[in-house]
Enzyme design. Structure first.
Site, mmCIF file in Angstrom:
data_model
loop_
_atom_site.group_PDB
_atom_site.id
_atom_site.type_symbol
_atom_site.label_atom_id
_atom_site.label_comp_id
_atom_site.label_asym_id
_atom_site.label_seq_id
_atom_site.Cartn_x
_atom_site.Cartn_y
_atom_site.Cartn_z
ATOM 1 N N SER A 174 0.860 -1.112 -0.200
ATOM 2 C CA SER A 174 0.006 -0.054 0.206
ATOM 3 C C SER A 174 0.816 1.216 0.211
ATOM 4 O O SER A 174 0.288 2.324 -0.195
ATOM 5 C CB SER A 174 -1.055 -0.012 1.251
ATOM 6 O OG SER A 174 -0.089 0.043 2.272
ATOM 7 N N GLY A 175 2.160 1.123 0.165
ATOM 8 C CA GLY A 175 2.942 2.520 0.247
ATOM 9 C C GLY A 175 3.485 2.920 -1.015
ATOM 10 O O GLY A 175 2.944 2.227 -2.027
ATOM 11 N N CYS A 206 17.678 6.217 -0.796
ATOM 12 C CA CYS A 206 17.947 6.812 -1.808
ATOM 13 C C CYS A 206 18.814 7.790 -1.997
ATOM 14 O O CYS A 206 19.602 8.037 -2.930
ATOM 15 C CB CYS A 206 16.389 7.560 -2.103
ATOM 16 S SG CYS A 206 15.806 8.434 -0.650
#
Length: 351
Positions: A10-11, A149
């Site tokens: 769901s993320g 990231c």
């Protein structure tokens, strides 16, 4: 077809994984896992994905091992640490997108992830998955920890200096600016639109766990090449994309042309790192908006003679090269597929 499970479906990273896996020629999505959206379909959770996959989000149990060949953990670090213990040795490949296993050194891990309790034996077995730097290790890896990231951008920016030229980097100061998707879908007052829009918000002005992660990896890769690495991180009003500006102070002699050649040589065989001249296009590069939606990381190296420093600029899409795209890239190498399989999309610009 290689069967794939996405946990944390769901993320934002989970949605990006679903998008990339479903357009991959050799991957088949066979399991969606989660805890707060049981029974919901991908299209309900991600408006851009009108896919009829016949799958809904299910709890994660040991039986998942019968459904998948690789499972992606797009979950918070404490959850990933727990699930890795459940699935290791049951699933051929576990790829964790969280910070649970990124920092190998126990003391450093405890400092930056004090609430993440992980099994020591698993921490030693996880491979730090920067495909361009340790691709040969991924071929046999059962447990892969993807870099964050920011860490991806910083590491790819610094690697030609340390692992390529062998420079001793006395001091590295990183200025990082990232869009709101880097914080996931958690609701925080500072991220509300009236406060975030148009802002340059210093949310980690004096330290960031990704800086510790980079130092840990580079020190293990080539001891003694990194002295002190510090970072300040800012949130900007973009949704996707980040720019890491690394300011490198070194005692060694530096030549701009040799720096450029070194970066081109280092990434000659790696299509997803594009070494750019700072002013080669209509806008100065690297720029996050020039890589959005793609698995590229744009890198530029410059010598500031007056300032006695090397300036390295690295830009990427934090949800693709900084997360889901890099996960697929690592999976391709793990299972002997073409490294760019399912990842040939060009950037979307303007965004």
């Amino acid at each position: 077809m290689i069967r794939v499970g996405v946990v944390g479906a769901s993320g934002l990273a989970g949605g990006e994984l679903i998008r990339l896996v479903t357009q991959h020629p050799d991957l088949e999505l066979t399991f969606l896992g989660g805890s707060s959206h049981i029974g919901r379909r991908p299209a309900e959770l991600h408006p851009g994905l009108r896919l009829d996959l016949g799958l809904t989000v299910q709890p994660v149990t040991e039986e998942v091992a019968d459904l998948v060949d690789v499972v992606y953990l797009a979950t918070p670090a404490p959850v990933s640490a727990e699930l890795a213990g459940l699935l290791a040795d049951r699933v051929p490949a576990v790829v964790d997108l969280s910070g649970a296993f990124r920092i190998r050194t126990p003391e450093l891990h405890d400092r930056w992830y004090p609430k993440v309790r992980r099994r020591a034996d698993l921490a030693d077995r996880f491979v730090y998955g920067v495909p361009e730097l340790i691709g040969d290790q991924l071929a046999d890896a059962a447990l892969i920890s993807l870099p964050g990231c920011y860490a991806t951008a910083i590491t790819l920016g610094l690697a030609p200096l340390t692992l390529g030229l062998g420079l001793d980097l006395k001091t590295v100061v990183v200025d990082g600016k990232s869009g709101s998707s880097g914080g996931g879908l958690q609701l925080r007052t500072a991220d509300l639109h009236p406060l975030r829009n148009g802002a340059i918000a210093p949310y980690a002005p004096t330290g960031h766990r990704h800086a510790a992660e980079v130092s840990d990896f580079l020190e293990r890769s080539k001891p003694g090449t990194i002295g002190h690495l510090s970072m300040s991180a800012y949130g900007v009003s973009h949704v996707r994309g980040l720019l890491a500006s690394s300011y490198v102070f070194t005692d060694g002699a530096v030549d701009q042309r040799e720096l450029q050649r070194a970066y081109v040589r280092f990434y000659k065989e790696h299509r997803f790192v594009r070494v750019r001249r700072h002013a080669e296009t209509l806008i100065p590069v690297p720029d996050p908006q020039a890589v959005l939606g793609s698995n590229f990381c744009d890198v530029t190296v410059l010598h500031d003679e007056e300032g006695g420093r090397i300036v390295v600029l690295s830009a990427l899409d934090n949800l693709v090269k900084g997360a889901a795209g890099q996960a697929v890239q690592a999976t391709n190498l793990r299972f002997g597929l073409a490294e760019d399989a399912g990842l040939t999309m060009q950037p979307v610009m303007p965004a």
